[in-house]
Design an enzyme around this catalytic site. Sequence first.
Site, PDB file in Angstrom:
ATOM      1  N   ASP A  12       0.540  -1.077   0.344  1.00  0.00           N
ATOM      2  CA  ASP A  12       0.027  -0.204  -0.191  1.00  0.00           C
ATOM      3  C   ASP A  12       1.409   1.014  -0.039  1.00  0.00           C
ATOM      4  O   ASP A  12       0.404   1.821  -0.895  1.00  0.00           O
ATOM      5  CB  ASP A  12      -0.895  -0.201   1.427  1.00  0.00           C
ATOM      6  N   ASP A  58      -7.296   5.588  12.613  1.00  0.00           N
ATOM      7  CA  ASP A  58      -5.923   6.431  12.212  1.00  0.00           C
ATOM      8  C   ASP A  58      -5.638   7.318  11.171  1.00  0.00           C
ATOM      9  O   ASP A  58      -5.122   8.167  11.811  1.00  0.00           O
ATOM     10  CB  ASP A  58      -4.468   5.424  11.940  1.00  0.00           C
ATOM     11  N   ARG A  86       0.603   5.976  16.608  1.00  0.00           N
ATOM     12  CA  ARG A  86      -0.030   7.120  16.161  1.00  0.00           C
ATOM     13  C   ARG A  86       0.830   8.078  16.109  1.00  0.00           C
ATOM     14  O   ARG A  86       2.074   8.912  15.836  1.00  0.00           O
ATOM     15  CB  ARG A  86      -1.363   7.225  15.456  1.00  0.00           C
ATOM     16  N   SER A  96      -5.767  -7.730   8.532  1.00  0.00           N
ATOM     17  CA  SER A  96      -4.938  -6.670   8.360  1.00  0.00           C
ATOM     18  C   SER A  96      -4.622  -7.058   9.752  1.00  0.00           C
ATOM     19  O   SER A  96      -5.248  -7.188  10.539  1.00  0.00           O
ATOM     20  CB  SER A  96      -5.495  -5.980   8.513  1.00  0.00           C
TER      21      SER A  96
END
Length: 404
Positions: free
Chosen positions: A17, A126, A97, A180
């Site tokens: 990605d 996110d 994050r 995922s």
Amino acid sequence: MADSPKKVVLAYSGGLDTSIILRWLQDTYRCEVVTFTADLGQGEDLEPARKKAEMLGVKEIFVEDLREEFVRDFVFPMFRANTLYEGTYLLGTSIARPLIAQRQIEIAEMTGADAVCHGATGKGNDQVRFELSYYALKPDIKIIAPWREWNLSSRTALLEYAEKNQIPIAKDKRGEAPFSVDANLLHASSEGKVLEDPWAEPEDYIWSRTLSPEEASDIPAYVEIGFEKGDAVSIDGEKLSPATILTRLNQLGHDHGIGRLDMVENRFVGMKNRGLYETPGGTILHVAHRAIESVTLDRGMTHLKDELMPRYATLIYNGFWFSPERQMLQAAIDYSQQDVTGRVRLKLYKGNTIVVGRDSEKSLYSADWVTFEESAVADYDHKDAAGFIKLNALRLRLKKMLQG
């Protein structure tokens, strides 16, 4: 485009990605791309990410080991609060994050970049966490979120784009991923695809960081964790760095089947999501921290912390790490930890973390005061309890007498 960025710092994993995003940025904006790859303890070799970025024409490549900073400056402050989102989740993804975003902004300032880019989708939390952090740290930064801009809406379209642009695709990435995964030193999370039915029990192959309790050792392990001012500083008497402590506890948690969680949570963007979380070392640390607080923290502080914790957890989950209210709460939490120093002994056995001992020079626990036997403490008079109880019962008595 008149407002097109000249230089973009991309949060880059080296996977399919973000490699597609890298090329898409070059093609769409005709801009220079700087890649940033963070080692947060996800357990992958990051050199392939560097090589792939070089192959895609990137000249400024940052690959950095941030494990110590991650645990010391983000995980440990959060654990001082005994933080759990919705009563169970130890926030392993959420807390990573803001560090990634912070480093992206720092790199943007170092390299003269005028934009940052992340690979989060438009359905998840996110995107919010990254972008709130970007704006808090650099209010005028331009943010690019490809999943909200491009028309690559299917995996087939992504693969076709990769092949057209000669982006290498690993064999295991050509098929549809069954779920995922996000991982760092604190946890691994799995969601999507085969996990979307909350009634279906997850298959064993999904768990990657823990043995099942059934497969865990039949022999319990004992571990002693030392604390100073609310932070773990040693294991079995050996002083260790924050990341080393979490790494060692992760191994113990893995071996004894500790730290699995299957939950349906409420995302900030409005939908419910089923996720599997493995936080082996974090689960042990959470139990140990509460245990050392039980003997060192005053009752009023303990209960106030427990009241504040859900708000603090929600701020982190929703991406407000750099908000003034989170920093205000952190100051109160850190003040409470001044005397949270001592050691905790735990027994680890088949998915359970059992406190079997706690000790501190700062302890507020007194056997002389609490004993049922003859006490050496002269200040406590059992008769005092009668007045204490009667005063606390006054409003209850009045209600019954006046209202029947």
